[in-house]
Structure formats: structure tokens, C-alpha cells
Enzyme design. Structure first.
Site, PDB file in Angstrom:
ATOM      1  N   ASP A 124      36.900  33.275  44.237  1.00 63.11           N
ATOM      2  CA  ASP A 124      37.335  34.975  43.722  1.00 63.11           C
ATOM      3  C   ASP A 124      36.335  35.428  43.111  1.00 63.11           C
ATOM      4  O   ASP A 124      34.785  35.050  42.833  1.00 63.11           O
ATOM      5  CB  ASP A 124      37.743  34.819  42.178  1.00 63.11           C
ATOM      6  CG  ASP A 124      38.756  35.891  41.678  1.00 63.11           C
ATOM      7  OD1 ASP A 124      39.956  35.507  42.718  1.00 63.11           O
ATOM      8  OD2 ASP A 124      38.483  37.152  41.205  1.00 63.11           O
ATOM      9  N   GLU A 162      35.834  53.114  28.463  1.00 63.92           N
ATOM     10  CA  GLU A 162      37.002  52.026  29.519  1.00 63.92           C
ATOM     11  C   GLU A 162      37.469  53.024  30.451  1.00 63.92           C
ATOM     12  O   GLU A 162      37.483  54.476  29.551  1.00 63.92           O
ATOM     13  CB  GLU A 162      38.018  50.976  28.769  1.00 63.92           C
ATOM     14  CG  GLU A 162      37.048  49.855  28.549  1.00 63.92           C
ATOM     15  CD  GLU A 162      36.833  48.438  28.868  1.00 63.92           C
ATOM     16  OE1 GLU A 162      36.754  49.586  30.805  1.00 63.92           O
ATOM     17  OE2 GLU A 162      36.186  47.488  29.446  1.00 63.92           O
TER      18      GLU A 162
END
Length: 499
Positions: free
Chosen positions: A173, A296
Site C-alpha cells: 500500500d 492541516e
């Protein structure tokens, strides 16, 4: 919908440097500077004005990608910021119209090409090798990881392609995570709950083993976009590098690490090799004690976590005169990284369930690429009344972190939020066209999803998902026809006119 290629003839993008060369063929996509810049807050402070966009505090704007050729304290490393901070630029890098990117990515998932491992001989990312066992090894002096603001927990790698294998199945992944430099050979790694690499880490930790991992920085932008797909489109064990292969029509090339049993991206500018250490945690802001991590995507600075896993760095390899790629957390770079794969996932799920109903999807900048989706629907008859709301429910299933869905008719330009707001103004009544779905788990970085914000919220990360139906009832469509203007050739009057 077919994807019309728009890449200039003879131009092929296969790594970061070829992507930059493509951007140089346009007047408005790339700039660089030789003015020395401090990676501690100053670099991001400059780009905030130049081209960050997104949910960054105003004033900001959409602008070109930017390379800083001289970074204070680092003679050999350049820094690139904002490569994907414009949807038009992403479209040019992927060779498709910006309105078709969701369809392009959906098609790439269906025609994915798995990555391949090549020989270590003459691999670009291993032109220069630094081993952690070398005297004086210190990743802090080798790589200029920037801080976005003066109150960040520390320097962060924000555009690292983190790649690891499931210790039980061997399936791989690739994901992008918050990586904070903690020492000369330590990087902390923050996982939002449920991320696949965290599942790999947990498996390894339960077995008392370290998890080998690589962080590839400065890669083909197709890899960066493909890495941001999430379940159910890419379930646990699905290697998103295969999507990048589908986008480019050829496999991504990987190479074995020089110090760990893991694979890095062969054409990367920089590869950090390391191991996630079992049962070892550090306080994310242990050196600054600001209580804050970094800005963020919602536009707020994330909370520094009290205990985060740690990567023990074993080696750093890179090209000669490498380019370290970074981004500003709330910039439009995140909108495009997260939003375009989300558009593709929604299109795929809805099309399989209700073919032909949803024409296109846009996850716009104010929604950060994760929280808001606008679905353009074409009601073909009375039988489609109500089915469009079912499409919205499917959108929530296609991407679990979605918070709001706006439904609009197919005469509305979903890439123009003024047009979407016009539809909400003239085709929406709050009491009958708002559908609330309370008590659903969403994303922990939305600060409004907290019991302190509303007593209706049971726990942090729980939200009320909402559908805003801004479509005209099919039986009333004849009353909502937009004014039709005469079609003319404007270039007769303004020869260089472009829409």
C-alpha cells in the site's frame, strides 16, 4: 465520457523532472527563485501568497508551482512547492481537460497496471547513498524538511509516498502521512485511524517485529494522485501504484532498498528507508511543546499527538542535486490530491448502481477535497425523481469522510461555485430539500465534529452528514429554463479571446 489528451506533442511525464519540464512549456505554471530562503516557516510563508489557495488564511491565491534553488543550510537540495495546487495544472500534468479528471481517474482504476521491480543498477533515486551507519549521519542536515508555520511541532515531510507491505500477505500500500522529523535518524508518523499502512504496522507490532518502509519524495504526479484513493475503491491490500500505471499506460518502477527489505520508487528524487519500530512512541511536539502539529487540510493547525509511532531511518538515497517536494497542508494541493480520486470513486459507485444519472462530480476547494461533493445529475423522466437523492447516499458510501453533498441539475456548472450557489438560491427550499443524517463517523480533523461544538454529537469525529437538494422537481423543469443567448464567434470582435 472520453478523456481527450491535452499534453503537448512529444512531451511525456514519467518523473518529477519531466513534469517540471512540461510546466515550463506554459507561461503561467512554473517559477523559480535564487533568493535564499529559510525552510523554517519562511518558505511556506512566501508560497502562501504566491499560489497556495485552498483553505489557507486570506490573502492567498491560485498561482504557479515554485522552486527555491537556494535553501539556507543546504547547498545541494532544492525545494518544490505547489506542484498540484491548481486543478488546471493537474490536468496538464495528467493530459486531460480539468473537467474530465474524475472520469480519467475512474478509467485508470479500471485499467490499472501493477508496478514492477527493476535492477538496482544505475537507478536514479540511488545516485547518492547515505547510510545511517555512516559517521555524522543526520537527516536534519541532509534534507531541508520545511515547517509551515513558526508554531509547528517541527520540520515535516508532507509529500512523502509511504510504501510498505502487509507482513502477513506481502500485499503493498502507498499513502501520504504526516511525518515529523524528531532526531538525526527518527521520524514520527501520524495515522488517522483506519489507514491501511497502520493496519500493516499493527500486524507487525503484534508479532513483535519492525515494519520496513520507504518514503519516496519527488515523484511523477500521477503517483501522488493515485496514492490518495481510499476504500472501497481501493480496499486493504490494493496497491494504488497500479492506478498511476493505468494513468500513464505503463508500470511504475520500484527498486529494492539499500538498507531495508522494502521497495522505493525508482525515479524518485529522494527515498528515505527505515523501519516502524514496535512499541515505541514519542510526543509529536517533544522538541517545541507548542501543542500543535502542522496546518492541516481543513485550514486549522492540527493538535500535536501525545504518542505517535516512530520510523527509525536506516538510509537516505537521492538523485544528484535533488528536489525535495513539499506542500502547505491547507492549500489547494490537498484539494486536488484528495478530491479528484474522491470524484472518481463517487462516479464509479453511482454509475454502477444507477447508470447515466450522474453526469459529473466535483469536490471543490472550500470542501478541502474530502468534506464536500457537488453531484451534477440529469433527470431523464419522473422515474429519476428521488433517485438523485439515492445517488447522494451512494456518494457517502463511496467516500466515508464526505460530510456534505450538493445535488444540482445538468445545466449547472459544478466547477463554478457561484453557479452552484445560484442553484441553491433559486432551486432549494431548506425545509424540504435538506436531508440530515446524524450520528455518522466522519473525520477527526474537522473541529466542529466534537461534543463541545454541539450536544447532538456523541463523540469526537462524529458528524451530521447533510444532503442539499438544489435540483428542480422534474415536473417543474419547464419553469426553470435558463435564459438562452445568441451563439456568436467572439473572436470576430476580440481575436485573442479565450474562455
Amino acid at each position: 465520457m472520453s478523456e481527450k489528451k491535452t499534453t503537448p506533442p512529444g512531451v511525456e511525464v514519467y518523473d518529477l523532472r519531466s513534469a517540471i519540464e512540461l510546466l515550463k512549456t506554459y507561461d503561467d505554471e512554473y517559477i523559480e527563485t535564487n533568493e535564499p530562503v529559510d525552510p523554517a516557516a519562511e518558505l511556506s510563508g512566501v508560497y502562501r501568497y504566491v499560489g497556495a489557495g485552498g483553505t489557507v488564511m486570506r490573502p492567498t491565491r491560485t498561482g504557479p508551482a515554485m522552486v527555491f534553488n537556494k535553501v539556507k543550510g543546504y547547498d545541494d537540495v532544492r525545494v518544490l512547492i505547489g506542484l498540484l495546487a491548481s486543478r488546471q495544472r493537474v490536468a496538464r500534468l495528467l493530459g486531460a481537460p480539468k473537467e474530465d479528471l474524475g472520469h480519467l481517474l475512474r478509467n485508470s482504476v479500471k485499467h490499472a497496471i501493477p508496478p514492477v521491480v527493476i535492477s538496482n543498477d544505475n537507478v536514479p533515486c540511488q545516485e547518492v547513498v547515505h547510510l545511517a551507519t555512516d559517521p555524522g549521519f543526520d537527516l536534519r542536515t541532509l534534507l531541508p524538511a520545511p515547517t509551515n508555520t513558526p508554531e509547528d511541532a517541527g520540520p515535516y515531510f508532507t509529500m512523502g509516498m509511504c510504501y510498505a507491505a502487509d507482513p502477513e500477505t506481502g500485499e503493498h500500500d502507498v499513502t501520504i502521512h504526516r511525518l515529523c522529523v524528531q532526531g538525526k535518524d527518527e521520524i514520527s508518523m501520524y495515522f488517522v485511524p483506519g489507514r491501511h499502512l497502520d493496519q500493516f504496522r499493527i500486524k507487525a507490532e503484534e508479532a513483535g517485529k519492525a515494519l520496513p518502509i520507504t518514503i519516496s519524495i519527488g515523484v511523477d504526479p500521477a503517483i501522488e494522485i493515485g496514492a490518495c484513493f481510499e476504500p472501497p475503491t481501493t480496499p486493504l491490500g490494493y496497491d494504488e501504484l497500479a492506478i498511476a500505471g493505468g494513468l500513464r499506460g505503463r508500470a511504475v518502477e520500484l527498486v529494492k532498498g539499500v538498507a531495508v527489505d522494502a521497495l522505493g520508487i525508482a525515479n524518485a528524487e529522494i527515498v528515505i528507508e527505515g523501519e516502524l519500530v514496535p512499541n515505541y512512541r514519542v510526543q509529536e511536539d517533544q522538541h517545541t511543546h507548542t501543542g500543535k502539529a502542522m496546518p492541516e487540510f481543513p485550514g486549522y493547525t492540527g493538535e500535536a499527538k501525545a504518542a505517535v509511532p516512530v520510523i527509525k531511518v536506516k538510509a537516505i538515497t537521492h538523485r544528484k542535486h535533488p528536489i525535495l517536494q513539499t506542500c502547505i497542508g491547507p492549500s489547494d494541493e490537498h484539494t486536488n490530491l484528495a478530491g479528484i480520486p474522491t470524484e472518481a470513486s463517487i462516479l464509479d459507485m453511482v454509475e454502477r448502481a444507477m447508470p447515466g444519472l450522474v453526469k459529473n462530480v466535483h469536490c471543490p476547494s472550500p470542501g478541502t477535497g474530502k468534506y464536500v461533493a457537488v453531484l451534477q445529475v440529469g433527470k431523464r423522466g419522473p422515474q429519476d425523481e428521488g433517485r438523485h437523492r439515492q445517488a447522494a447516499l451512494l456518494a457517502f458510501s463511496a467516500f466515508s469522510e464526505l460530510k456534505h453533498v450538493f445535488l444540482v441539475d445538468d445545466d449547472v456548472d459544478i466547477f463554478d461555485l457561484s453557479d452552484v450557489m445560484w442553484a441553491m438560491t433559486t432551486r432549494y427550499q431548506g425545509d424540504v430539500d435538506t436531508i440530515f443524517i446524524p450520528g455518522v463517523r466522519c473525520h477527526p480533523l474537522d473541529p466542529s465534529q466534537d461534543p463541545a461544538f454541539s450536544p447532538s454529537i456523541a463523540d469526537h469525529g462524529i458528524t451530521c452528514k447533510t444532503i442539499y437538494d438544489c435540483t428542480v422537481p422534474y415536473a417543474l423543469k419547464h419553469n426553470f429554463q435558463r435564459s438562452q443567448f445568441l451563439e456568436v464567434d467572439v473572436t470576430r470582435f476580440i481575436p485573442d479571446f479565450k474562455m
